[in-house]
Design a protein around this motif. Structure first.
Motif, PDB file in Angstrom:
ATOM      1  N   GLU A   1      -4.051  16.530   2.831  1.00 17.79           N
ATOM      2  CA  GLU A   1      -4.147  15.166   1.956  1.00 17.79           C
ATOM      3  C   GLU A   1      -3.673  13.960   2.716  1.00 17.79           C
TER       4      GLU A   1
ATOM      5  N   GLN B   1       0.921   3.933  -2.995  1.00 19.23           N
ATOM      6  CA  GLN B   1       0.250   5.448  -2.793  1.00 19.23           C
ATOM      7  C   GLN B   1       1.102   6.402  -3.401  1.00 19.23           C
TER       8      GLN B   1
ATOM      9  N   ASP C   1      -8.870  -1.784  12.268  1.00 15.54           N
ATOM     10  CA  ASP C   1      -9.818  -2.561  11.864  1.00 15.54           C
ATOM     11  C   ASP C   1      -9.273  -4.036  11.739  1.00 15.54           C
TER      12      ASP C   1
ATOM     13  N   VAL D   1      -7.052   3.808  10.722  1.00 15.67           N
ATOM     14  CA  VAL D   1      -8.497   3.211  10.948  1.00 15.67           C
ATOM     15  C   VAL D   1      -8.233   1.857  10.334  1.00 15.67           C
ATOM     16  N   SER D   2      -7.620   1.676   9.096  1.00 11.71           N
ATOM     17  CA  SER D   2      -7.615   0.564   8.516  1.00 11.71           C
ATOM     18  C   SER D   2      -6.678  -0.596   9.140  1.00 11.71           C
TER      19      SER D   2
ATOM     20  N   ALA E   1      -5.176  12.787   5.999  1.00 14.67           N
ATOM     21  CA  ALA E   1      -6.371  11.978   5.298  1.00 14.67           C
ATOM     22  C   ALA E   1      -5.676  10.563   5.169  1.00 14.67           C
ATOM     23  N   GLY E   2      -4.722  10.606   4.666  1.00  5.88           N
ATOM     24  CA  GLY E   2      -4.312   9.391   4.434  1.00  5.88           C
ATOM     25  C   GLY E   2      -3.741   8.697   5.601  1.00  5.88           C
TER      26      GLY E   2
ATOM     27  N   GLU F   1      -4.927   9.185   8.586  1.00  7.98           N
ATOM     28  CA  GLU F   1      -6.283   8.582   9.251  1.00  7.98           C
ATOM     29  C   GLU F   1      -6.710   7.433   8.626  1.00  7.98           C
ATOM     30  N   LYS F   2      -6.789   7.096   7.345  1.00  6.59           N
ATOM     31  CA  LYS F   2      -7.218   6.011   6.495  1.00  6.59           C
ATOM     32  C   LYS F   2      -6.367   4.797   7.093  1.00  6.59           C
ATOM     33  N   LYS F   3      -5.135   5.187   7.181  1.00  7.46           N
ATOM     34  CA  LYS F   3      -4.195   3.984   7.606  1.00  7.46           C
ATOM     35  C   LYS F   3      -4.320   3.534   8.848  1.00  7.46           C
TER      36      LYS F   3
ATOM     37  N   PHE G   1     -12.583   9.104  15.057  1.00  6.83           N
ATOM     38  CA  PHE G   1     -13.498   8.093  13.914  1.00  6.83           C
ATOM     39  C   PHE G   1     -14.497   7.499  14.794  1.00  6.83           C
TER      40      PHE G   1
ATOM     41  N   GLU H   1       0.885  -1.133   0.058  1.00 10.44           N
ATOM     42  CA  GLU H   1      -0.030   0.160   0.026  1.00 10.44           C
ATOM     43  C   GLU H   1       0.866   1.012   0.110  1.00 10.44           C
TER      44      GLU H   1
END
Length: 165
Positions: free
Chosen positions: A120, A112, A134, A130-131, A123-124, A126-128, A160, A108
C-alpha cells in the motif's frame, strides 16, 4: 566603388557618348564648327549639374543609412530589455507555481493516512511520483521531495508509461 558610383560614371559616359554622336552625325560640317563650343559648354554644364545632384543624393542616402543603423541599435536595446523583463516574469510565475505545488504536496501528505503494509505504501509513492511528474516536476525534484532515489523515480515512470502506452 558602390553601385551609385558606378551609376554616376555610366550616366556620365552615356551623356558624353550621346553628345559626341549627335555632334558627329546630326549636323552639317559648317554648322558643327560654330556650335561645337556651345555644345561642349552645355555638356560640361549638364555633367556638373549631374555630379552635384548625384553627390547630394549620395549624402542623403548616407544620412538615412546612419539613421536606420541608429534605429536598429535602439530597437535591439529595447528588445533585450523586454527579454530580461519577460524572463523575470517567467521566473516569478514559476516560483509561484512551485510554492503552490509544494503547499498541495504538503496538504496531500497531511491528509493521507499511514499505509498499513509495504504494498500500500509503494502504491501511494507510485501515485505521488506519477502525479508530480504530470504536474511538471523533474525526476530529480520528485526524488528529493519524496525521499527516494532518482533511479526509483525513473523506473516507476517507465513502468507507468509501459502500462499506459
Amino acid at each position: 566603388m558602390s553601385f551609385l558610383d558606378y551609376l554616376v560614371v555610366l550616366s556620365t559616359l552615356g551623356t558624353v557618348v550621346f553628345s559626341w554622336t549627335y555632334l558627329l552625325l546630326g549636323r552639317e560640317n559648317g554648322q558643327r564648327e560654330l556650335d561645337r563650343e556651345e555644345i561642349e559648354e552645355r555638356i560640361m554644364e549638364l555633367m556638373g549639374k549631374f555630379r552635384y545632384m548625384s553627390a547630394n543624393r549620395l549624402e542623403l542616402l548616407e544620412r538615412k543609412t546612419q539613421e536606420i543603423r541608429r534605429l536598429i541599435a535602439e530597437a535591439n536595446t529595447a528588445m533585450s530589455k523586454l527579454m530580461v523583463k519577460m524572463s523575470e516574469m517567467e521566473r516569478l510565475e514559476l516560483s509561484k507555481v512551485e510554492i503552490t505545488e509544494e503547499k498541495t504536496v504538503r496538504e496531500e501528505q497531511k491528509t493521507q493516512k499511514e499505509p498499513e503494509d509495504d504494498t500500500e505504501k509503494d502504491a501511494g509513492i507510485e501515485k505521488k511520483i506519477v502525479s508530480m511528474y504530470d504536474r511538471g516536476f523533474s525526476e530529480i525534484d520528485i526524488a528529493k521531495k519524496l525521499g527516494v532515489t532518482v533511479g526509483e523515480v525513473r523506473l516507476i515512470l517507465q513502468l507507468f508509461k509501459r502500462n499506459v502506452g
